[in-house]
Enzyme design. Sequence first.
Site, short mmCIF file in Angstrom:
data_model
loop_
_atom_site.label_atom_id
_atom_site.label_comp_id
_atom_site.label_asym_id
_atom_site.label_seq_id
_atom_site.Cartn_x
_atom_site.Cartn_y
_atom_site.Cartn_z
N CYS A 1 73.56 -19.15 97.27
CA CYS A 1 73.65 -19.92 98.52
C CYS A 1 75.10 -20.13 98.97
CB CYS A 1 72.93 -21.26 98.37
SG CYS A 1 73.33 -22.19 96.88
N HIS B 1 76.23 -26.60 102.46
CA HIS B 1 77.35 -26.40 101.55
C HIS B 1 78.63 -26.24 102.36
CE1 HIS B 1 74.51 -26.19 98.44
NE2 HIS B 1 74.55 -24.92 98.11
N ASN C 1 72.35 -24.24 103.20
CA ASN C 1 72.09 -23.57 101.91
C ASN C 1 70.64 -23.18 101.69
OD1 ASN C 1 72.25 -26.63 101.67
ND2 ASN C 1 71.10 -26.15 99.82
#
Length: 384
Positions: free
Chosen positions: A165, A263, A362
């Site tokens: 991810c 993220h 993500n």
Amino acid sequence: MSTRLQSIQSHLSGSSSLQVGVLGATGTVGQRFITLLSRHPYLKIHSLGASARSAGKPYIKATKWKQTTPCADAVRQIVIKPCSPEHFAGCDIIFSGLDSDVAGEIEAAFRKAGFRIFSNARNYRRDLLVPLVVPTANPSHIDMIPVQQRETGSGKGFIVTNSNCSTSGLVVPLAALQKTWPDALFDVSVVTMQAISGGGYPGVPSLDILDNVVPHISGEEEKMEWESLKILGGYRQGALQVDMKRGMTVSASCNRVAVLDGHLMCVSLRFAADRPAPRTLDEVRQCWESYMPLAEVEKETGVVMPSAPKRAIFVHEEDDRPQPRLDRELDNGYAVSVGRLRPLCSADDTLKGIRFVALVHNTVLGAAGMGILNAELAVARGYI
């Protein structure tokens, strides 16, 4: 019927849909697959698979639904099947959200049985015959599929893997720069602040993450450092493997933070001293803003990809953006956001590199959405 959907149906020999199965359907990634597929124009959920303890139960009884949108009515009563090929007859595509502890053997069995698998697990990312594809970074690597089919004797079956991810948010802006300045990338240092959903459910214990940052995510740094080199490597049509990216190093430090999704990463990139590279920050911005690799695929093939973002990279000018809560849903979570672009300069003010912040959703572009977009790419390229 829209012109976009008509062009897809024409490419699918007049069929209005493709039937799909989801392995690991009760987990976090599996739930995100179901959420995205439930509103997809031509990928339709046919079968769901999970562990033996869930098999035989209606989906809604076997899962703890944790998505922010309700589980689709058409899915709630689907009876979960064991994750073996004989139970997925009628599926054109298999999406795998399986845990890596079990994914390897199961995905191999499905490929051997002739299924097309798009996997979020790490098991086959290092396999020389398996393309590791972030569709807005290295779409050409999907062309490894015929070589894999020939070398494995799997007939129509193949495996395509997602990246990790966090890797997806890093490689997209790097791929854009590499396309314009092929030899410019030299040294990459990245520090991540990764959302708790990346750890699955139930995830990090609350007493570990509340009022805290955890400065370690097992295996994450190695994945980012290695996967980036495969994704940014070159692929020659018909070759048995990707040529790993040479002349570039990646150093990652990964942290878990108390954010639900998204993220965030702080990146420092040094350019190779003796190679053509951007001369100004404006050149970097223009490169990112004009980078549309999937639009090029659509133009070449005449087939649209419904999930493809309008902009692969969204460039923020504000000093305090991107932010996970504000920007993770841009282009339905399929775009990478970048901002805080700043120079790394030498003593004579020559641009020797850049610093920037990147954000990726993500569980969309970083997981289930990546698998779906890879499937759309394979459809466009004629592999399905």
